[in-house]
Design a protein around this motif. Sequence first.
Motif, PDB file in Angstrom:
ATOM      1  N   THR A   1       1.238  -1.263   0.265  1.00  0.00           N
ATOM      2  CA  THR A   1       0.115  -0.066   0.106  1.00  0.00           C
ATOM      3  C   THR A   1       1.032   0.849   0.121  1.00  0.00           C
ATOM      4  O   THR A   1       0.606   2.115  -0.847  1.00  0.00           O
ATOM      5  N   GLU A   2       2.256   1.505   0.600  1.00  0.00           N
ATOM      6  CA  GLU A   2       3.060   1.975   0.449  1.00  0.00           C
ATOM      7  C   GLU A   2       3.915   2.338   0.000  1.00  0.00           C
ATOM      8  O   GLU A   2       3.612   3.897  -1.080  1.00  0.00           O
ATOM      9  N   ASP A   3       4.153   1.256  -0.950  1.00  0.00           N
ATOM     10  CA  ASP A   3       4.923   2.097  -2.601  1.00  0.00           C
ATOM     11  C   ASP A   3       3.433   2.361  -3.391  1.00  0.00           C
ATOM     12  O   ASP A   3       4.246   3.102  -4.072  1.00  0.00           O
ATOM     13  N   PHE A   4       3.179   1.361  -3.578  1.00  0.00           N
ATOM     14  CA  PHE A   4       1.880   2.131  -4.326  1.00  0.00           C
ATOM     15  C   PHE A   4       1.710   3.597  -4.314  1.00  0.00           C
ATOM     16  O   PHE A   4       1.039   4.405  -5.405  1.00  0.00           O
ATOM     17  N   ALA A   5       1.049   4.394  -3.004  1.00  0.00           N
ATOM     18  CA  ALA A   5       0.776   5.611  -2.545  1.00  0.00           C
ATOM     19  C   ALA A   5       2.247   6.065  -3.235  1.00  0.00           C
ATOM     20  O   ALA A   5       2.239   7.228  -3.491  1.00  0.00           O
ATOM     21  N   ARG A   6       3.093   5.765  -3.191  1.00  0.00           N
ATOM     22  CA  ARG A   6       4.195   6.478  -3.246  1.00  0.00           C
ATOM     23  C   ARG A   6       4.097   6.639  -4.981  1.00  0.00           C
ATOM     24  O   ARG A   6       5.004   8.231  -5.619  1.00  0.00           O
ATOM     25  N   LEU A   7       4.232   5.502  -5.529  1.00  0.00           N
ATOM     26  CA  LEU A   7       4.412   4.977  -6.752  1.00  0.00           C
ATOM     27  C   LEU A   7       3.679   6.249  -7.799  1.00  0.00           C
ATOM     28  O   LEU A   7       3.259   6.723  -9.154  1.00  0.00           O
ATOM     29  N   GLU A   8       2.145   5.908  -7.354  1.00  0.00           N
ATOM     30  CA  GLU A   8       1.369   6.782  -8.135  1.00  0.00           C
ATOM     31  C   GLU A   8       1.413   8.443  -7.760  1.00  0.00           C
ATOM     32  O   GLU A   8       0.480   8.882  -9.139  1.00  0.00           O
TER      33      GLU A   8
END
Length: 64
Positions: free
Chosen positions: A23-30
């Motif tokens: 979830t954290e990586d997705f938020a950063r990449l998004e």
Amino acid sequence: MVKAILIKPLDGDPEGSTREFSTEDFARLEAFGAVRKADSEDAKKAPAASNKKAPTVANKAVEK
């Protein structure tokens, strides 16, 4: 884990590939505009086509 579709190439995977991120990586990449969330139907679709009505680009180098 969040299923995502790459908007930009990442770690050797081409754009349009499907990957899973925390979830954290997705938020950063998004936030960087590198991924978008993949729905079950979305993952099966081809990426959207670019502007088909755009005029063709003239060659810059013209041999005489």
